[in-house]
Design a protein around this motif. Sequence first.
Motif, PDB file in Angstrom:
ATOM      1  N   ARG A  10       5.696   3.941   1.824  1.00 24.30           N
ATOM      2  CA  ARG A  10       6.278   5.191   2.307  1.00 24.30           C
ATOM      3  C   ARG A  10       6.982   4.975   3.637  1.00 24.30           C
ATOM      4  NH1 ARG A  10       4.927   8.757   5.862  1.00 24.30           N
ATOM      5  NH2 ARG A  10       2.865   7.806   6.187  1.00 24.30           N
ATOM      6  N   VAL A  11       6.344   4.251   4.547  1.00 22.42           N
ATOM      7  CA  VAL A  11       6.949   3.998   5.858  1.00 22.42           C
ATOM      8  C   VAL A  11       8.250   3.218   5.713  1.00 22.42           C
ATOM      9  CG1 VAL A  11       6.662   2.717   8.023  1.00 22.42           C
ATOM     10  CG2 VAL A  11       4.790   4.143   7.158  1.00 22.42           C
ATOM     11  N   LYS A  12       8.244   2.220   4.831  1.00 26.89           N
ATOM     12  CA  LYS A  12       9.456   1.415   4.612  1.00 26.89           C
ATOM     13  C   LYS A  12      10.591   2.293   4.088  1.00 26.89           C
ATOM     14  CE  LYS A  12       9.016  -2.839   3.177  1.00 26.89           C
ATOM     15  NZ  LYS A  12       9.749  -3.656   4.187  1.00 26.89           N
TER      16      LYS A  12
ATOM     17  N   SER B  59       0.850  -1.188   0.000  1.00 27.49           N
ATOM     18  CA  SER B  59       0.000   0.000   0.000  1.00 27.49           C
ATOM     19  C   SER B  59       0.886   1.238   0.000  1.00 27.49           C
ATOM     20  CB  SER B  59      -0.900   0.013   1.236  1.00 27.49           C
ATOM     21  OG  SER B  59      -0.133   0.215   2.415  1.00 27.49           O
ATOM     22  N   ASP B  60       0.334   2.371  -0.403  1.00 27.91           N
ATOM     23  CA  ASP B  60       1.111   3.609  -0.440  1.00 27.91           C
ATOM     24  C   ASP B  60       1.702   3.925   0.923  1.00 27.91           C
ATOM     25  OD1 ASP B  60       0.515   3.869  -3.093  1.00 27.91           O
ATOM     26  OD2 ASP B  60      -0.978   5.453  -2.843  1.00 27.91           O
ATOM     27  N   ASP B  61       0.911   3.761   1.963  1.00 26.50           N
ATOM     28  CA  ASP B  61       1.396   4.077   3.314  1.00 26.50           C
ATOM     29  C   ASP B  61       2.515   3.138   3.738  1.00 26.50           C
ATOM     30  OD1 ASP B  61      -0.256   6.223   3.638  1.00 26.50           O
ATOM     31  OD2 ASP B  61      -1.793   5.142   4.785  1.00 26.50           O
ATOM     32  N   SER B  62       2.352   1.838   3.450  1.00 27.82           N
ATOM     33  CA  SER B  62       3.363   0.863   3.847  1.00 27.82           C
ATOM     34  C   SER B  62       4.676   1.095   3.114  1.00 27.82           C
ATOM     35  CB  SER B  62       2.862  -0.562   3.581  1.00 27.82           C
ATOM     36  OG  SER B  62       1.745  -0.866   4.388  1.00 27.82           O
TER      37      SER B  62
ATOM     38  N   GLY C 213       7.083   7.753  -2.212  1.00 25.87           N
ATOM     39  CA  GLY C 213       6.330   8.761  -1.464  1.00 25.87           C
ATOM     40  C   GLY C 213       7.026   9.245  -0.208  1.00 25.87           C
TER      41      GLY C 213
END
Length: 317
Positions: free
Chosen positions: A24-26, A19-22, A126
């Motif tokens: 980005r966090v990585k 996912s975009d959030d995952s 991102g």
Amino acid sequence: MERYTGDRLTQARALAGLSDDSLRVKAVTAARDKDAALLWDLTLACLSSETSAGVRLSPHTLRAYKKGVEVLIDHAMSNAWNLLHPGRRQPGLYVGSLMALGLKPATVQARIAAASALYRALRWAGATDSDPFADVKRPRDATRGVVKNPPYRADFVQAMLAEADVQEQVLLLLLTHAGLRIAEALAVEWSHVDLTRKRLLVAHGKGDKARVVPLSARLREALAALRAETAGTGRLFSIKAYSSAYERLQRLALKCGREHEFRGFHAGRKYAGTQLYAAVKDFTRVASFLGHEQVDTTRRYVELPEDDLEAVVEAFQ
């Protein structure tokens, strides 16, 4: 080669499928920790899925990118960079530090390309909007490449061919007569060879562009001899890796007693370009033969004789 491409696609999908959030966090975590391995994985995934060359980027290019990413991370750790938000002057200082090490301009340019690829990957994930190397000045080498690394001389090529086995002869002639890049030569398959029509299909040239090149009489003879020794199917060479081919030709040069003259593969390609230009006097045709998009690139491959204007000037009125 096919398995390697598949692995890269699998790696790219593993990250691109987050996912975009995952994702980005990585990426943010990798940049914060300056985790070189994970940052390279992100760069590789981006290169594999978001560039025109995609999964067909050569192993040689990937090695250069990976080394460049590692060098940048080392520098960032030593100089307390915030990778996601580097200071405005930090990229320029990084380039300056590379120059201070005495690296050649071409090597510094490769390091900058790798750094740009890393930041493209961070933007892809991102993690940042930063593009800190966009305006960094690239060092230029005032010495022409054909002067620093000139074409092989004919006597050296003939000496190598005289000592080479059939497979080595074909490899040498693909470089020096057909003008192939080493990656193109190692990828040639028998289905690409047409001895009757005297031509060879380069199925996947640089940028995945195909082209057809003529086969010299000597290259056709060597190919026929190689076919007689093999099944004549699949790839021409048992050699697959750049490093293996380099070591093979280096040993051959040593066998000839001319190891000091061996300078890798590009000097062979320049030999082909120089020979062809001497015959046709047309950079456009030589560019097509070598698979160059820009004729200016071809000019860097062709060594012109110092006295090529002597007869013309002699006749001035």
